[in-house]
Write a protein that holds these residues in place. Sequence first.
Motif, PDB file in Angstrom:
ATOM      1  N   LEU A   1       1.670  10.259   4.872  1.00 58.98           N
ATOM      2  CA  LEU A   1       0.323   9.830   5.208  1.00 58.98           C
ATOM      3  C   LEU A   1      -0.503  11.041   5.629  1.00 58.98           C
ATOM      4  O   LEU A   1       0.043  12.101   5.939  1.00 58.98           O
ATOM      5  CB  LEU A   1       0.346   8.789   6.328  1.00 58.98           C
ATOM      6  N   THR A   2      -1.813  10.879   5.659  1.00 54.35           N
ATOM      7  CA  THR A   2      -2.714  11.970   6.022  1.00 54.35           C
ATOM      8  C   THR A   2      -3.409  11.649   7.338  1.00 54.35           C
ATOM      9  O   THR A   2      -4.177  10.683   7.419  1.00 54.35           O
ATOM     10  CB  THR A   2      -3.780  12.194   4.935  1.00 54.35           C
ATOM     11  N   VAL A   3      -3.144  12.443   8.367  1.00 57.92           N
ATOM     12  CA  VAL A   3      -3.827  12.276   9.646  1.00 57.92           C
ATOM     13  C   VAL A   3      -5.137  13.044   9.583  1.00 57.92           C
ATOM     14  O   VAL A   3      -5.141  14.272   9.491  1.00 57.92           O
ATOM     15  CB  VAL A   3      -2.955  12.769  10.820  1.00 57.92           C
ATOM     16  N   VAL A   4      -6.247  12.314   9.603  1.00 61.65           N
ATOM     17  CA  VAL A   4      -7.561  12.933   9.415  1.00 61.65           C
ATOM     18  C   VAL A   4      -8.319  13.117  10.721  1.00 61.65           C
ATOM     19  O   VAL A   4      -9.353  13.792  10.745  1.00 61.65           O
ATOM     20  CB  VAL A   4      -8.422  12.106   8.438  1.00 61.65           C
ATOM     21  N   ALA A   5      -7.833  12.514  11.813  1.00 60.85           N
ATOM     22  CA  ALA A   5      -8.528  12.659  13.098  1.00 60.85           C
ATOM     23  C   ALA A   5      -7.545  12.477  14.243  1.00 60.85           C
ATOM     24  O   ALA A   5      -6.671  11.601  14.180  1.00 60.85           O
ATOM     25  CB  ALA A   5      -9.661  11.650  13.221  1.00 60.85           C
ATOM     26  N   VAL A   6      -7.679  13.309  15.272  1.00 56.75           N
ATOM     27  CA  VAL A   6      -6.945  13.120  16.525  1.00 56.75           C
ATOM     28  C   VAL A   6      -7.923  13.344  17.668  1.00 56.75           C
ATOM     29  O   VAL A   6      -8.797  14.220  17.589  1.00 56.75           O
ATOM     30  CB  VAL A   6      -5.730  14.069  16.670  1.00 56.75           C
ATOM     31  N   ALA A   7      -7.794  12.554  18.711  1.00 53.42           N
ATOM     32  CA  ALA A   7      -8.692  12.659  19.858  1.00 53.42           C
ATOM     33  C   ALA A   7      -7.908  13.000  21.112  1.00 53.42           C
ATOM     34  O   ALA A   7      -6.800  12.486  21.322  1.00 53.42           O
ATOM     35  CB  ALA A   7      -9.450  11.348  20.050  1.00 53.42           C
ATOM     36  N   ASP A   8      -8.480  13.882  21.930  1.00 52.07           N
ATOM     37  CA  ASP A   8      -7.934  14.159  23.253  1.00 52.07           C
ATOM     38  C   ASP A   8      -9.092  14.137  24.242  1.00 52.07           C
ATOM     39  O   ASP A   8     -10.205  13.702  23.908  1.00 52.07           O
ATOM     40  CB  ASP A   8      -7.150  15.473  23.281  1.00 52.07           C
ATOM     41  N   VAL A   9      -8.876  14.595  25.477  1.00 54.37           N
ATOM     42  CA  VAL A   9      -9.922  14.495  26.490  1.00 54.37           C
ATOM     43  C   VAL A   9     -11.129  15.374  26.162  1.00 54.37           C
ATOM     44  O   VAL A   9     -12.232  15.137  26.663  1.00 54.37           O
ATOM     45  CB  VAL A   9      -9.380  14.857  27.885  1.00 54.37           C
ATOM     46  N   LYS A  10     -10.960  16.391  25.326  1.00 51.99           N
ATOM     47  CA  LYS A  10     -12.063  17.289  24.976  1.00 51.99           C
ATOM     48  C   LYS A  10     -12.919  16.765  23.838  1.00 51.99           C
ATOM     49  O   LYS A  10     -14.054  17.208  23.654  1.00 51.99           O
ATOM     50  CB  LYS A  10     -11.519  18.671  24.594  1.00 51.99           C
ATOM     51  N   GLY A  11     -12.375  15.857  23.022  1.00 50.60           N
ATOM     52  CA  GLY A  11     -13.125  15.354  21.882  1.00 50.60           C
ATOM     53  C   GLY A  11     -12.216  14.978  20.739  1.00 50.60           C
ATOM     54  O   GLY A  11     -10.991  14.900  20.893  1.00 50.60           O
ATOM     55  N   THR A  12     -12.817  14.723  19.586  1.00 48.13           N
ATOM     56  CA  THR A  12     -12.078  14.346  18.381  1.00 48.13           C
ATOM     57  C   THR A  12     -12.087  15.511  17.397  1.00 48.13           C
ATOM     58  O   THR A  12     -13.129  16.089  17.112  1.00 48.13           O
ATOM     59  CB  THR A  12     -12.698  13.112  17.713  1.00 48.13           C
ATOM     60  N   ILE A  13     -10.899  15.844  16.887  1.00 50.35           N
ATOM     61  CA  ILE A  13     -10.757  16.878  15.861  1.00 50.35           C
ATOM     62  C   ILE A  13     -10.565  16.169  14.527  1.00 50.35           C
ATOM     63  O   ILE A  13      -9.678  15.310  14.406  1.00 50.35           O
ATOM     64  CB  ILE A  13      -9.553  17.790  16.146  1.00 50.35           C
ATOM     65  N   THR A  14     -11.366  16.495  13.542  1.00 51.65           N
ATOM     66  CA  THR A  14     -11.289  15.804  12.251  1.00 51.65           C
ATOM     67  C   THR A  14     -11.229  16.795  11.103  1.00 51.65           C
ATOM     68  O   THR A  14     -11.714  17.918  11.182  1.00 51.65           O
ATOM     69  CB  THR A  14     -12.510  14.884  12.029  1.00 51.65           C
ATOM     70  N   ASN A  15     -10.633  16.322  10.022  1.00 52.31           N
ATOM     71  CA  ASN A  15     -10.637  17.050   8.756  1.00 52.31           C
ATOM     72  C   ASN A  15     -10.298  16.027   7.675  1.00 52.31           C
ATOM     73  O   ASN A  15      -9.179  15.506   7.651  1.00 52.31           O
ATOM     74  CB  ASN A  15      -9.618  18.183   8.755  1.00 52.31           C
TER      75      ASN A  15
ATOM     76  N   GLU B   1       0.837  -1.201   0.000  1.00 54.36           N
ATOM     77  CA  GLU B   1       0.000   0.000   0.000  1.00 54.36           C
ATOM     78  C   GLU B   1       0.874   1.254   0.000  1.00 54.36           C
ATOM     79  O   GLU B   1       1.848   1.335   0.751  1.00 54.36           O
ATOM     80  CB  GLU B   1      -0.904   0.013   1.237  1.00 54.36           C
ATOM     81  N   PRO B   2       0.526   2.244  -0.803  1.00 49.13           N
ATOM     82  CA  PRO B   2       1.305   3.495  -0.840  1.00 49.13           C
ATOM     83  C   PRO B   2       1.051   4.331   0.409  1.00 49.13           C
ATOM     84  O   PRO B   2      -0.020   4.254   1.014  1.00 49.13           O
ATOM     85  CB  PRO B   2       0.775   4.203  -2.090  1.00 49.13           C
ATOM     86  N   TYR B   3       2.040   5.136   0.777  1.00 54.97           N
ATOM     87  CA  TYR B   3       1.869   6.037   1.915  1.00 54.97           C
ATOM     88  C   TYR B   3       0.893   7.165   1.572  1.00 54.97           C
ATOM     89  O   TYR B   3       0.001   7.484   2.349  1.00 54.97           O
ATOM     90  CB  TYR B   3       3.205   6.648   2.344  1.00 54.97           C
ATOM     91  N   THR B   4       1.084   7.735   0.397  1.00 56.81           N
ATOM     92  CA  THR B   4       0.204   8.830  -0.034  1.00 56.81           C
ATOM     93  C   THR B   4      -1.210   8.306  -0.225  1.00 56.81           C
ATOM     94  O   THR B   4      -1.432   7.305  -0.909  1.00 56.81           O
ATOM     95  CB  THR B   4       0.707   9.439  -1.357  1.00 56.81           C
ATOM     96  N   GLY B   5      -2.157   8.965   0.413  1.00 56.26           N
ATOM     97  CA  GLY B   5      -3.551   8.532   0.324  1.00 56.26           C
ATOM     98  C   GLY B   5      -3.990   7.674   1.485  1.00 56.26           C
ATOM     99  O   GLY B   5      -5.198   7.446   1.666  1.00 56.26           O
ATOM    100  N   THR B   6      -3.033   7.169   2.266  1.00 54.01           N
ATOM    101  CA  THR B   6      -3.394   6.385   3.454  1.00 54.01           C
ATOM    102  C   THR B   6      -3.763   7.335   4.585  1.00 54.01           C
ATOM    103  O   THR B   6      -2.996   8.227   4.943  1.00 54.01           O
ATOM    104  CB  THR B   6      -2.236   5.470   3.891  1.00 54.01           C
ATOM    105  N   ARG B   7      -4.954   7.143   5.143  1.00 52.06           N
ATOM    106  CA  ARG B   7      -5.486   8.039   6.173  1.00 52.06           C
ATOM    107  C   ARG B   7      -5.350   7.399   7.557  1.00 52.06           C
ATOM    108  O   ARG B   7      -5.518   6.188   7.704  1.00 52.06           O
ATOM    109  CB  ARG B   7      -6.942   8.365   5.878  1.00 52.06           C
ATOM    110  N   VAL B   8      -5.090   8.257   8.541  1.00 47.89           N
ATOM    111  CA  VAL B   8      -4.789   7.786   9.895  1.00 47.89           C
ATOM    112  C   VAL B   8      -5.628   8.558  10.905  1.00 47.89           C
ATOM    113  O   VAL B   8      -5.830   9.771  10.769  1.00 47.89           O
ATOM    114  CB  VAL B   8      -3.297   7.989  10.238  1.00 47.89           C
ATOM    115  N   ALA B   9      -6.114   7.844  11.931  1.00 48.27           N
ATOM    116  CA  ALA B   9      -6.754   8.471  13.090  1.00 48.27           C
ATOM    117  C   ALA B   9      -5.954   8.099  14.325  1.00 48.27           C
ATOM    118  O   ALA B   9      -5.598   6.930  14.508  1.00 48.27           O
ATOM    119  CB  ALA B   9      -8.200   8.009  13.233  1.00 48.27           C
TER     120      ALA B   9
END
Length: 392
Positions: free
Chosen positions: A211-225, A183-191
């Motif tokens: 790679l593309t990080v599309v979501a990160v979560a902390d104690v306040k919630g999940t930030i996505t794009n 699998e290629p790195y480009t286009g692979t999405r990560v949370a």
Amino acid sequence: MTAPLLSLTWTDHVTGRRGFLVVDRLVRGVSSGGLRMRPGCTLDEVTGLARGMTMKEALHYDPQSRYVPLGGAKGGIDCDPRDPEAYGLLVRYLRAMRPYIETMWTTGEDLGLTQDLVDRAAAEAGLVSSVQAVYPLLDDEATARKRLADAFAVEVDGIGLDELVGGCGVAESVLAALDRAGEPYTGTRVAVQGLGTMGGATARFLTRAGLTVVAVADVKGTITNPAGLDIEALLAARDAYGTVDRSVLRPGDRELPRDAWLSADAEVLVPAAVSYAVDTANQQRIGARWIIEAANMPVLPAAEQLLARRGVTVLPDVVVNSGTNAWWWWTLFGDIGPDAEEAFARTRRSMRALIDLVLARAETDGTTPRAAAHAVVADRLPLIEERFGWYR
């Protein structure tokens, strides 16, 4: 499964809170494993983590290396690290554990605690160092201690090397799995769940790998794009506990509930925060192809079985997040110097070899990567015992 060598529960005379120490195994009389602080920490949890440390040490055993493999251990304190009483509790715990830290247990930062905080509390508790039990195994203690101190002083783009090596190892585990699957790195999405020491560094290395990080979560919630988050901006806006200041979010960033990372539209999930994050109920929400365990024990065994039936590959914590522990010892024993590029190169090489070995063993044996990792450990522990003896 054999019982650990040592298991104890301590009760703080001031607050009534409890702390735990489990030494799973000793090698040359010494064990290794961090100290965590979180509300709800239990003896069973610490016991499982100590067993995991035995496995991590064995997985990194190289007979040609100066790094002496150690036994596995773990400490835990049942307290919220944000509690005003937390620091005093930490000092009293370390003071109570002093006989073990001086002789058989080397420890350091883990969930809820930074190395700076552990070092400050250890000094107040009357300890020379949180890893002083290993000093008698060193050829030149003064040189080794200076080398490790110099390494901890290294920063890369504003983040300490000690915080980055673990994330480098996790990221390399992801890249090795992708390479093996073609699998290629480009286009692979990560949370990523958790943007603390491990999760933040992992997100940085994966983003820089393409790679593309599309979501990160902390104690306040999940930030996505879905177009990708600005990881460097989020890292710069973290507090000491990995919580992101929402004022840095861009117009395309969305805020969702804290558990939304589970169902993120991504190929790779990286749980890098608490244990037991994925259970038999919420695993149904996961659509990713890979789960890379940056945290300790984030996927419950029963959930992992269900995920495997759905074709989701879980790369186990005992392999994935073992890079930080190994880096400490590579540096202290002199296999590498206090240099970032040397540390990253050794980490990448070692982690890629381990991931390739475990995935190949899983394919050959027809098992999960976790079962394959256990099989590799079962092969290596007798070699360590034959060379150094067996202390139980």
